[in-house]
Design an enzyme around this catalytic site. Structure first.
Site, short mmCIF file in Angstrom:
data_model
loop_
_atom_site.label_atom_id
_atom_site.label_comp_id
_atom_site.label_asym_id
_atom_site.label_seq_id
_atom_site.Cartn_x
_atom_site.Cartn_y
_atom_site.Cartn_z
N CYS A 23 -32.77 34.57 8.47
CA CYS A 23 -33.60 33.97 9.52
C CYS A 23 -33.17 34.55 10.87
O CYS A 23 -32.18 35.28 10.96
CB CYS A 23 -33.39 32.46 9.52
SG CYS A 23 -31.67 32.04 9.91
N GLU A 139 -22.19 22.22 10.78
CA GLU A 139 -23.22 21.86 11.76
C GLU A 139 -23.15 20.37 12.08
O GLU A 139 -23.26 19.97 13.25
CB GLU A 139 -24.61 22.23 11.23
CG GLU A 139 -25.70 21.89 12.24
CD GLU A 139 -27.10 22.06 11.68
OE1 GLU A 139 -27.34 22.98 10.88
OE2 GLU A 139 -27.97 21.24 12.05
N SER A 236 -26.08 25.48 3.03
CA SER A 236 -26.86 24.24 2.86
C SER A 236 -28.31 24.54 2.51
O SER A 236 -28.86 23.98 1.57
CB SER A 236 -26.77 23.41 4.14
OG SER A 236 -27.64 22.32 4.09
N ASN A 237 -28.94 25.44 3.26
CA ASN A 237 -30.38 25.66 3.01
C ASN A 237 -30.61 26.29 1.64
O ASN A 237 -31.61 26.01 0.99
CB ASN A 237 -31.01 26.46 4.15
CG ASN A 237 -30.74 27.95 4.05
OD1 ASN A 237 -31.53 28.69 3.48
ND2 ASN A 237 -29.59 28.40 4.56
N SER A 279 -29.09 32.72 4.92
CA SER A 279 -27.88 33.48 5.27
C SER A 279 -27.59 34.60 4.27
O SER A 279 -26.57 35.28 4.39
CB SER A 279 -26.68 32.53 5.35
OG SER A 279 -26.66 31.65 4.24
FE1 SF4 Z 1 -31.06 28.62 12.91
FE2 SF4 Z 1 -29.81 27.77 10.72
FE3 SF4 Z 1 -32.44 27.55 10.89
FE4 SF4 Z 1 -31.38 29.93 10.62
S1 SF4 Z 1 -31.29 28.29 9.13
S2 SF4 Z 1 -33.01 29.39 12.10
S3 SF4 Z 1 -29.46 29.71 11.78
S4 SF4 Z 1 -30.94 26.52 12.20
#
Ligand code: SF4
Length: 322
Positions: A23, A139, A236-237, A279
């Site tokens: 991202c 975070e 996490s994502n 990431s």
């Molecule tokens: Fe920002 Fe984390 Fe969303 Fe990527 S995943 S845009 S680093 S908040």
């Protein structure tokens, strides 16, 4: 493997979710470290507090190029340059950096910084700030540290339903940026039921990248027998992507890279959905496709649910550096 063996291997479709992988916040954070490492005439080490982004390969790659990763700032020599990770930090860390006379390159994602400023704003008007997120995530620790006396962490709907606050008429919520959309909606619903005057941020705190990757991987999962998500276990994502696919009834696995594929997963899978967390480097996805090809011929098809065009400016101290 003989050509005869190859003929017996089943054909598979690899259904690639798009958007996937890096991202804008992750690209900005990695770029900030790279700019410092590549600075002309650099002699001093470049320190990075915590993993710059939650990916083992990214961290190993930057460490191999000379970045020195530390857990806390007391491991950074006074006066040195340190990069703060994309996940953000509490004011306590910034104060520690000031006391140690460190040059700070703040790679906090602007979308995380937005949540910090909302926390300050909500607390300033006298609200109890309910942060929806996962305990222990960096975070969350950073956001909790912004106004700790006014903020309370809630991790699920049951906790929301049992929450007590000093003034039920003055409650606002915020969320970690990388949560599951469905679970978060349930927690907000439980909060609203308990505190009918609940207020929230003007827009979603779950960021565009998390949202887009979840919706894309769900679309892929609807056509797949198996879904693989490339990402590290502490991302996490990425973990949330696996969870939403499983909740939809499709088998899904988080894999660090191609070496983590278990051949037995593929036995009955003719359509393999493939994505990567925000990431995870895109080249890891390419390697997974190549590895799947070793189990039989593959046709790659991409399923695009939205096109992203978000970019962020580099952090100020490295902005003018090529
Ligand atoms: Fe920002 Fe984390 Fe969303 Fe990527 S995943 S845009 S680093 S908040």
């Amino acid at each position: 493997m003989t050509p005869q063996d190859d003929k017996q291997l089943p054909h598979r479709t690899v259904l690639l979710a798009s958007p996937r992988s890096f991202c804008a916040g992750v690209e900005r954070a990695i770029d900030a470290v790279e700019r410092l490492l590549d600075a002309p005439g650099r002699e001093a080490p470049v320190y990075v507090r915590k993993q710059i982004v939650h990916n083992t390969h990214v961290v190993a790659g930057l460490a191999a190029r000379g970045a020195v990763f530390v857990e806390e700032l007391d491991a950074v020599p006074p006066g040195a340059t340190v990069v703060l990770s994309a996940h953000g930090v509490s004011p306590r860390v910034r104060e520690q950096a000031r006391q140690r006379h460190l040059t700070v390159v703040d790679a906090t994602c602007p979308l995380v910084a937005k949540v910090h400023s909302e926390a300050r704003r909500f607390a300033a008007r006298g609200d109890t700030v309910v942060l929806i997120g996962h305990a222990g995530h960096e975070e969350v620790e950073g956001t909790l540290g912004e106004v700790p006396e006014s903020t309370v962490l809630v991790q699920n709907a049951a906790q929301a339903a049992g929450l007590t606050v000093p003034d039920p008429a003055k409650v606002s919520y915020l969320t970690q940026t990388t949560l599951a959309l469905d679970e978060t909606a349930a927690v907000i619903g439980a909060l609203r039921e308990r505190f009918p005057l609940l207020q929230g941020p003007p827009g979603d705190d779950i960021c565009y990248a998390t949202t887009n990757r979840q919706l894309a991987v769900e679309a892929v999962a609807r056509r797949a027998d198996l879904v693989l998500v490339v990402g590290s276990a502490n991302s996490s994502n990425s973990v949330r992507m696996v969870e939403v696919v499983r909740r939809g009834g499709t088998e899904a696995h988080l894999i660090e890279d191609a070496s983590a594929i278990v051949p037995a997963w593929l036995d009955r899978a003719r359509v393999v959905g493939l994505s990567a967390g925000a990431s995870a480097p895109p080249e890891l996805v390419t390697e997974v496709i190549k590895a799947l090809g070793a189990h039989g011929p593959v046709t790659v098809e991409e399923l695009t649910t939205t096109v992203e065009d978000v970019t962020f400016q580099p952090p100020a101290p490295v902005r003018d550096q090529p």
